[in-house]
Design a protein around this motif. Structure first.
Motif, mmCIF file in Angstrom:
data_model
loop_
_atom_site.group_PDB
_atom_site.id
_atom_site.type_symbol
_atom_site.label_atom_id
_atom_site.label_comp_id
_atom_site.label_asym_id
_atom_site.label_seq_id
_atom_site.Cartn_x
_atom_site.Cartn_y
_atom_site.Cartn_z
ATOM 1 N N ASP A 191 0.810 -1.224 0.000
ATOM 2 C CA ASP A 191 0.000 0.000 0.000
ATOM 3 C C ASP A 191 0.844 1.276 0.000
ATOM 4 N N GLN A 192 2.022 1.206 -0.615
ATOM 5 C CA GLN A 192 2.885 2.386 -0.739
ATOM 6 C C GLN A 192 2.864 2.865 -2.189
ATOM 7 N N PHE A 193 2.251 4.017 -2.421
ATOM 8 C CA PHE A 193 2.036 4.499 -3.787
ATOM 9 C C PHE A 193 2.765 5.812 -4.096
ATOM 10 N N ASP A 194 3.424 6.410 -3.108
ATOM 11 C CA ASP A 194 3.989 7.751 -3.300
ATOM 12 C C ASP A 194 5.123 7.777 -4.329
ATOM 13 N N ASP A 195 5.991 6.779 -4.294
ATOM 14 C CA ASP A 195 7.153 6.777 -5.194
ATOM 15 C C ASP A 195 7.044 5.658 -6.230
ATOM 16 N N LEU A 196 5.840 5.490 -6.758
ATOM 17 C CA LEU A 196 5.588 4.413 -7.712
ATOM 18 C C LEU A 196 6.120 4.768 -9.093
ATOM 19 N N ASP A 197 6.860 3.840 -9.683
ATOM 20 C CA ASP A 197 7.361 4.005 -11.055
ATOM 21 C C ASP A 197 6.510 3.119 -11.964
ATOM 22 N N VAL A 198 5.817 3.747 -12.924
ATOM 23 C CA VAL A 198 4.971 3.011 -13.873
ATOM 24 C C VAL A 198 5.462 3.308 -15.281
ATOM 25 N N ARG A 199 5.925 2.252 -15.996
ATOM 26 C CA ARG A 199 6.460 2.435 -17.349
ATOM 27 C C ARG A 199 5.764 1.493 -18.317
ATOM 28 N N GLU A 200 5.387 2.019 -19.480
ATOM 29 C CA GLU A 200 4.788 1.189 -20.526
ATOM 30 C C GLU A 200 5.914 0.618 -21.378
ATOM 31 N N VAL A 201 5.944 -0.726 -21.509
ATOM 32 C CA VAL A 201 7.070 -1.381 -22.189
ATOM 33 C C VAL A 201 6.611 -2.356 -23.269
ATOM 34 N N GLY A 202 5.345 -2.287 -23.682
ATOM 35 C CA GLY A 202 4.846 -3.213 -24.698
ATOM 36 C C GLY A 202 5.575 -3.048 -26.012
ATOM 37 N N ASP A 203 5.610 -4.146 -26.793
ATOM 38 C CA ASP A 203 6.308 -4.087 -28.084
ATOM 39 C C ASP A 203 5.479 -3.414 -29.161
ATOM 40 N N GLY A 204 4.219 -3.066 -28.829
ATOM 41 C CA GLY A 204 3.406 -2.310 -29.771
ATOM 42 C C GLY A 204 2.587 -3.145 -30.728
ATOM 43 N N ASN A 205 2.692 -4.489 -30.668
ATOM 44 C CA ASN A 205 1.944 -5.316 -31.609
ATOM 45 C C ASN A 205 0.487 -5.499 -31.217
ATOM 46 N N LEU A 206 0.245 -5.876 -29.946
ATOM 47 C CA LEU A 206 -1.129 -6.208 -29.554
ATOM 48 C C LEU A 206 -1.599 -5.505 -28.286
ATOM 49 N N ASN A 207 -0.768 -5.439 -27.246
ATOM 50 C CA ASN A 207 -1.245 -5.076 -25.917
ATOM 51 C C ASN A 207 -0.482 -3.898 -25.323
ATOM 52 N N TYR A 208 -1.028 -3.406 -24.193
ATOM 53 C CA TYR A 208 -0.282 -2.488 -23.344
ATOM 54 C C TYR A 208 0.332 -3.298 -22.201
ATOM 55 N N VAL A 209 1.610 -3.071 -21.959
ATOM 56 C CA VAL A 209 2.318 -3.767 -20.887
ATOM 57 C C VAL A 209 3.027 -2.724 -20.031
ATOM 58 N N TYR A 210 2.788 -2.778 -18.730
ATOM 59 C CA TYR A 210 3.358 -1.801 -17.801
ATOM 60 C C TYR A 210 4.193 -2.517 -16.747
ATOM 61 N N ILE A 211 5.356 -1.964 -16.454
ATOM 62 C CA ILE A 211 6.136 -2.392 -15.293
ATOM 63 C C ILE A 211 5.821 -1.437 -14.155
ATOM 64 N N VAL A 212 5.407 -1.992 -13.030
ATOM 65 C CA VAL A 212 5.074 -1.195 -11.846
ATOM 66 C C VAL A 212 6.078 -1.540 -10.751
ATOM 67 N N VAL A 213 6.842 -0.546 -10.323
ATOM 68 C CA VAL A 213 7.865 -0.764 -9.291
ATOM 69 C C VAL A 213 7.679 0.260 -8.184
ATOM 70 N N GLY A 214 7.545 -0.239 -6.969
ATOM 71 C CA GLY A 214 7.436 0.622 -5.795
ATOM 72 C C GLY A 214 8.529 0.321 -4.801
ATOM 73 N N PRO A 215 8.582 1.070 -3.700
ATOM 74 C CA PRO A 215 9.624 0.848 -2.689
ATOM 75 C C PRO A 215 9.578 -0.546 -2.069
ATOM 76 N N SER A 216 8.404 -1.179 -2.107
ATOM 77 C CA SER A 216 8.255 -2.447 -1.380
ATOM 78 C C SER A 216 7.782 -3.604 -2.253
ATOM 79 N N GLY A 217 7.742 -3.398 -3.549
ATOM 80 C CA GLY A 217 7.283 -4.496 -4.387
ATOM 81 C C GLY A 217 7.197 -4.105 -5.853
ATOM 82 N N SER A 218 6.924 -5.087 -6.702
ATOM 83 C CA SER A 218 6.844 -4.827 -8.134
ATOM 84 C C SER A 218 6.008 -5.905 -8.804
ATOM 85 N N PHE A 219 5.525 -5.615 -9.997
ATOM 86 C CA PHE A 219 4.821 -6.587 -10.839
ATOM 87 C C PHE A 219 4.655 -5.988 -12.225
ATOM 88 N N VAL A 220 4.132 -6.801 -13.118
ATOM 89 C CA VAL A 220 3.815 -6.368 -14.472
ATOM 90 C C VAL A 220 2.311 -6.381 -14.649
#
Length: 420
Positions: free
Chosen positions: A32-61
């Motif tokens: 539940d830490q959202f203040d310093d969240l890094d959200v980047r779109e990294v999809g290859d552009g063919n079909l979908n949107y893909v985001y990397i979400v990285v925070g101080p205490s965790g990450s996921f795609v």
């Protein structure tokens, strides 16, 4: 699964953060830490949107499907339900081969959105590693394990016919993605199509030759029929070197949105075919001080080891589970070593040649079809790129038409050497 009321693309960071805050399965990963969240779109552009979400205490795609082919725009509609089949395949393949499939944390069917493990650096897309000339010593071991486990254990060698038909029925709904494959792999390269392109003018005559090759058309018709009609196992459906992430000791298979019950050889062939494309691209990446000859030999060894290890592991699984629930070859009938070995030899020979056929089809579509590969596209000199592509295309055409003459992967590797 979350219960969103309606679909909306999470196209900017504020929308994404609002969604994450309202989704416990994801917010808990961030503590539940959202203040310093890094959200980047990294999809290859063919079909979908893909985001990397990285925070101080965790990450996921986060991966979100949109209702059209992204690289073509809204003029090419595409069901966003593909995310449902992708998550089914990720969970099933992850259960069968957890070491090589990223864990799923969350799925929202209304939003066509999947939250899954972030494969953190130094993981990179295998295709980019091949372009950079990086050797991966465990790649053949890992990919053969992934293919053997997922293909054997979702086939009638492991399933009862009742369970198999139930599973086939579930994935039959992924019809639009199958139709996309039918079009771009088995149809468009062999006719005039607005979506086809190639390195012009260098490959104009080569593309025309594909469209006018009657024997090639006979072979691709047989492969298309097999793709459409043969519900052999739960296949990834798009198993190329852009669907694998790697480090020196980790191999992770991603993006199974094309998954359905189809011919095993389509997965094996797609993967090996993309390694062959990577091989033929290497001369275009050679430079002073690094002619890529040593690396080309590593790719050839990897091709050979991948099939040979796959065959060993697949047959070992068969022998281990020959008294199990699989109903393809009932133990009451195939009840001695002699008949079992005869069956296994024929099965693996047929699968080998299926794989060569599908691999060649995937190679051809990547050179004269709609979506090409970075292996070639990143070669800036168009003339040099076309030379690499032509060798790959000519090899693929030969392989499709003459695949039945090859008795082993070593013979295929030798044939590659002869045309490089």
């Amino acid at each position: 699964m979350a219960a969103s009321s309606e679909y909306r693309p999470l196209s900017d960071k504020s929308l994404m953060v609002d969604y994450l805050k309202s989704t416990p399965a994801l917010s808990s990963k961030l503590k539940d830490q959202f203040d310093d969240l890094d959200v980047r779109e990294v999809g290859d552009g063919n079909l979908n949107y893909v985001y990397i979400v990285v925070g101080p205490s965790g990450s996921f795609v986060i991966k979100q499907a949109i209702p059209y082919v992204r690289c073509m725009g809204e003029s090419w509609p595409m069901t966003k339900e593909r995310a449902y089949f992708e998550v089914l395949a990720l969970k099933e393949h992850g259960h069968l081969c957890p070491d090589h499939v990223p864990e799923v944390y969350h799925f929202d069917r209304t939003m066509s959105l999947i939250g899954m493990r972030y494969l953190e650096p130094p993981h990179i897309i295998l295709r980019k590693g091949l372009i950079a000339g990086i050797e991966y010593p465990l790649l053949a071991e890992h990919m053969s394990e992934y293919m053997a486990q997922t293909l054997f254990r979702t086939s009638l060698l492991s399933h009862s016919t009742t369970d198999h038909k139930r599973a086939v029925a579930e994935f039959c709904g992924n019809v639009e993605l199958c139709r996309l494959t039918e079009q771009v792999v088995f149809s468009d390269p062999y006719k005039v199509s607005e979506y086809n392109h190639w390195t012009t003018p260098y490959l104009d005559s080569d593309a025309k030759a594909v469209r006018e090759d009657n024997f090639l058309k006979l072979e691709v018709a047989e492969l298309k029929s097999m793709f459409c009609e043969r519900a052999q196992a739960l296949i990834h459906g798009d198993l190329h070197t852009g669907s694998v992430m790697v480090t020196q000791d980790s191999t992770q298979v991603i993006d199974p949105e094309f998954a359905f019950y189809g011919p095993m050889g389509f997965d094996i062939g797609a993967y090996i075919g993309n390694l062959i494309l990577a091989f033929f691209s290497q001369d275009g990446h050679a430079k002073e001080g690094n002619d890529r000859k040593v690396y080309k030999e590593w790719i050839l060894r990897t091709i050979g080891e991948t099939w040979n290890l796959f065959q060993i592991k697949f047959v070992a699984l068969w022998n281990k589970h020959k008294e199990g629930s699989g109903e393809a070859y009932l133990p009451a009938i195939y009840n001695n070593n002699e008949v079992l070995q005869l069956v296994q030899k024929k099965y693996m020979n047929d699968l080998f040649r299926d794989s060569l056929g599908f691999g060649s089809a995937k190679m051809i579509r990547r050179i004269v079809g709609v979506a090409h590969v970075e292996d070639f596209e990143s070669i800036k000199d168009a003339s040099k790129r076309a030379d690499c592509e032509r060798r790959a295309l000519n090899f693929a055409k030969m392989l499709m038409k003459e695949r039945r003459k090859f008795q082993s992967i070593d013979e295929v590797v030798l044939a590659i050497r002869e045309v490089q």
